[in-house]
Write a protein that holds these residues in place. Structure first.
Motif, PDB file in Angstrom:
ATOM      1  N   GLY A  25       1.181  -1.268   0.068  1.00  0.00           N
ATOM      2  CA  GLY A  25       0.175  -0.230   0.083  1.00  0.00           C
ATOM      3  C   GLY A  25       0.700   0.799   0.165  1.00  0.00           C
ATOM      4  O   GLY A  25       2.135   0.917  -0.032  1.00  0.00           O
ATOM      5  N   MET A  26       0.207   2.886   0.396  1.00  0.00           N
ATOM      6  CA  MET A  26       0.629   3.714   0.066  1.00  0.00           C
ATOM      7  C   MET A  26       1.510   3.731   1.573  1.00  0.00           C
ATOM      8  O   MET A  26       0.720   3.934   2.950  1.00  0.00           O
ATOM      9  CB  MET A  26       0.035   4.763  -0.114  1.00  0.00           C
ATOM     10  CG  MET A  26       0.504   5.745  -0.506  1.00  0.00           C
ATOM     11  SD  MET A  26       1.732   6.530  -1.561  1.00  0.00           S
ATOM     12  CE  MET A  26       0.520   6.240  -3.425  1.00  0.00           C
ATOM     13  N   LEU A  38       3.971   0.952  -1.703  1.00  0.00           N
ATOM     14  CA  LEU A  38       4.466  -0.778  -2.367  1.00  0.00           C
ATOM     15  C   LEU A  38       3.604  -1.718  -2.819  1.00  0.00           C
ATOM     16  O   LEU A  38       2.650  -1.603  -1.882  1.00  0.00           O
ATOM     17  CB  LEU A  38       4.982  -1.251  -0.331  1.00  0.00           C
ATOM     18  CG  LEU A  38       5.844  -0.999   0.118  1.00  0.00           C
ATOM     19  CD1 LEU A  38       6.202  -1.386   1.380  1.00  0.00           C
ATOM     20  CD2 LEU A  38       7.397  -0.824   0.075  1.00  0.00           C
ATOM     21  N   LEU A  39       4.197  -1.886  -3.767  1.00  0.00           N
ATOM     22  CA  LEU A  39       3.377  -3.139  -4.655  1.00  0.00           C
ATOM     23  C   LEU A  39       3.396  -4.019  -4.440  1.00  0.00           C
ATOM     24  O   LEU A  39       4.002  -4.209  -3.736  1.00  0.00           O
ATOM     25  CB  LEU A  39       3.500  -2.455  -6.534  1.00  0.00           C
ATOM     26  CG  LEU A  39       3.123  -0.949  -6.480  1.00  0.00           C
ATOM     27  CD1 LEU A  39       4.192  -1.292  -7.867  1.00  0.00           C
ATOM     28  CD2 LEU A  39       2.339  -0.552  -6.701  1.00  0.00           C
ATOM     29  N   ALA A  40       1.820  -4.926  -4.740  1.00  0.00           N
ATOM     30  CA  ALA A  40       1.916  -6.236  -4.209  1.00  0.00           C
ATOM     31  C   ALA A  40       2.733  -7.443  -5.437  1.00  0.00           C
ATOM     32  O   ALA A  40       3.724  -8.533  -5.184  1.00  0.00           O
ATOM     33  CB  ALA A  40       0.059  -6.606  -4.761  1.00  0.00           C
ATOM     34  N   ASN A  41       2.736  -6.883  -6.600  1.00  0.00           N
ATOM     35  CA  ASN A  41       4.212  -7.660  -7.346  1.00  0.00           C
ATOM     36  C   ASN A  41       5.295  -7.215  -6.972  1.00  0.00           C
ATOM     37  O   ASN A  41       6.335  -7.825  -7.503  1.00  0.00           O
ATOM     38  CB  ASN A  41       3.571  -7.121  -8.373  1.00  0.00           C
ATOM     39  CG  ASN A  41       4.837  -6.142  -8.738  1.00  0.00           C
ATOM     40  OD1 ASN A  41       4.710  -4.769  -8.167  1.00  0.00           O
ATOM     41  ND2 ASN A  41       3.802  -5.423 -10.091  1.00  0.00           N
ATOM     42  N   GLY A  82       5.042  -1.104  13.857  1.00  0.00           N
ATOM     43  CA  GLY A  82       3.639  -1.206  13.768  1.00  0.00           C
ATOM     44  C   GLY A  82       2.768  -1.924  12.909  1.00  0.00           C
ATOM     45  O   GLY A  82       4.086  -1.721  11.877  1.00  0.00           O
ATOM     46  N   ASP A  83       1.765  -2.118  12.513  1.00  0.00           N
ATOM     47  CA  ASP A  83       1.290  -1.504  11.455  1.00  0.00           C
ATOM     48  C   ASP A  83       1.067  -0.549  10.576  1.00  0.00           C
ATOM     49  O   ASP A  83       0.534  -1.039   9.399  1.00  0.00           O
ATOM     50  CB  ASP A  83      -0.120  -2.441  11.725  1.00  0.00           C
ATOM     51  CG  ASP A  83      -0.472  -3.541  12.311  1.00  0.00           C
ATOM     52  OD1 ASP A  83       0.496  -4.967  11.676  1.00  0.00           O
ATOM     53  OD2 ASP A  83      -1.209  -4.542  12.628  1.00  0.00           O
ATOM     54  N   ASP A  84       1.618  -0.013  11.100  1.00  0.00           N
ATOM     55  CA  ASP A  84       0.979   1.718  10.070  1.00  0.00           C
ATOM     56  C   ASP A  84       2.123   2.671  10.374  1.00  0.00           C
ATOM     57  O   ASP A  84       2.198   3.727   9.922  1.00  0.00           O
ATOM     58  CB  ASP A  84      -0.138   2.407  11.014  1.00  0.00           C
ATOM     59  CG  ASP A  84      -1.179   1.653  10.763  1.00  0.00           C
ATOM     60  OD1 ASP A  84      -1.576   0.665   9.558  1.00  0.00           O
ATOM     61  OD2 ASP A  84      -2.017   1.633  10.976  1.00  0.00           O
ATOM     62  N   GLU A  85       3.537   2.145  10.882  1.00  0.00           N
ATOM     63  CA  GLU A  85       4.373   3.084  10.877  1.00  0.00           C
ATOM     64  C   GLU A  85       5.741   2.632  10.033  1.00  0.00           C
ATOM     65  O   GLU A  85       6.279   1.677  10.902  1.00  0.00           O
ATOM     66  CB  GLU A  85       4.741   3.447  12.003  1.00  0.00           C
ATOM     67  CG  GLU A  85       5.807   4.496  12.680  1.00  0.00           C
ATOM     68  CD  GLU A  85       6.392   5.450  13.764  1.00  0.00           C
ATOM     69  OE1 GLU A  85       6.825   5.335  14.246  1.00  0.00           O
ATOM     70  OE2 GLU A  85       5.228   5.193  14.400  1.00  0.00           O
ATOM     71  N   ILE A  92      10.354   8.902   8.673  1.00  0.00           N
ATOM     72  CA  ILE A  92       8.951   8.574   9.459  1.00  0.00           C
ATOM     73  C   ILE A  92       8.513   8.543   8.665  1.00  0.00           C
ATOM     74  O   ILE A  92       7.551   9.505   7.786  1.00  0.00           O
ATOM     75  CB  ILE A  92       8.667   8.252  10.424  1.00  0.00           C
ATOM     76  CG1 ILE A  92       9.513   8.555  11.892  1.00  0.00           C
ATOM     77  CG2 ILE A  92       7.597   7.851  11.171  1.00  0.00           C
ATOM     78  CD1 ILE A  92       9.652   9.080  12.977  1.00  0.00           C
ATOM     79  N   PHE A  93       7.930   7.159   7.955  1.00  0.00           N
ATOM     80  CA  PHE A  93       5.915   6.733   6.737  1.00  0.00           C
ATOM     81  C   PHE A  93       5.286   6.600   7.585  1.00  0.00           C
ATOM     82  O   PHE A  93       5.246   5.498   8.505  1.00  0.00           O
ATOM     83  CB  PHE A  93       6.582   6.291   5.727  1.00  0.00           C
ATOM     84  CG  PHE A  93       7.786   6.798   4.728  1.00  0.00           C
ATOM     85  CD1 PHE A  93       7.086   6.907   3.492  1.00  0.00           C
ATOM     86  CD2 PHE A  93       9.112   6.792   5.462  1.00  0.00           C
ATOM     87  CE1 PHE A  93       7.827   8.122   2.610  1.00  0.00           C
ATOM     88  CE2 PHE A  93      10.103   6.412   4.503  1.00  0.00           C
ATOM     89  CZ  PHE A  93       9.667   7.513   2.771  1.00  0.00           C
ATOM     90  N   PHE A  94       4.116   6.952   7.051  1.00  0.00           N
ATOM     91  CA  PHE A  94       2.983   6.287   7.816  1.00  0.00           C
ATOM     92  C   PHE A  94       1.795   5.842   6.074  1.00  0.00           C
ATOM     93  O   PHE A  94       1.575   6.623   5.826  1.00  0.00           O
ATOM     94  CB  PHE A  94       2.168   7.521   8.618  1.00  0.00           C
ATOM     95  CG  PHE A  94       2.577   8.387   9.767  1.00  0.00           C
ATOM     96  CD1 PHE A  94       2.895   7.634  11.109  1.00  0.00           C
ATOM     97  CD2 PHE A  94       3.708   9.310   9.484  1.00  0.00           C
ATOM     98  CE1 PHE A  94       3.168   8.316  11.970  1.00  0.00           C
ATOM     99  CE2 PHE A  94       4.204   9.556  10.971  1.00  0.00           C
ATOM    100  CZ  PHE A  94       4.056   9.231  11.894  1.00  0.00           C
TER     101      PHE A  94
END
Length: 97
Positions: A25-26, A38-41, A82-85, A92-94
């Motif tokens: 995801g973004m 981040l693409l699924a491929n 964690g799942d979102d960081e 730091i990306f969210f």
């Protein structure tokens, strides 16, 4: 003697090797200036400011660790906290939902 098989025919493509993970995801910095998808491929596409697709390449996730291989040969890594960081390159990306 059998004919040689091209190496590309023996190796699975990125799409075949891709293993689903929860981080597809973004991902965006707090100021929105750097956006990394981040693409699924197993590929990523990173935008910086108004520059779309500033960096592109492949990535691999192992647990909470991510390794990047830019198409120009640059390498980098990061850690999901964690799942979102995501911590990557001193930033730091969210997760953008």
């Amino acid at each position: 003697m059998p004919a040689a098989t091209p190496a590309s025919a023996e190796q699975p493509s990125l799409e075949e090797k891709a293993v689903p993970h929860p981080y597809v995801g973004m991902w965006v910095t707090a100021d929105g200036q750097i956006r990394q998808e981040l693409l699924a491929n197993g590929r990523y596409d990173e935008a910086r400011g108004t520059r779309q697709s500033a960096y592109q390449g492949r990535y691999a996730v192992r647990g909470t660790h991510i390794d990047y291989w830019d198409d120009t040969g640059f390498t980098a890594d990061g850690t999901f906290v964690g799942d979102d960081e995501l911590h990557h390159g001193g930033m730091i990306f969210f997760r953008r939902r």
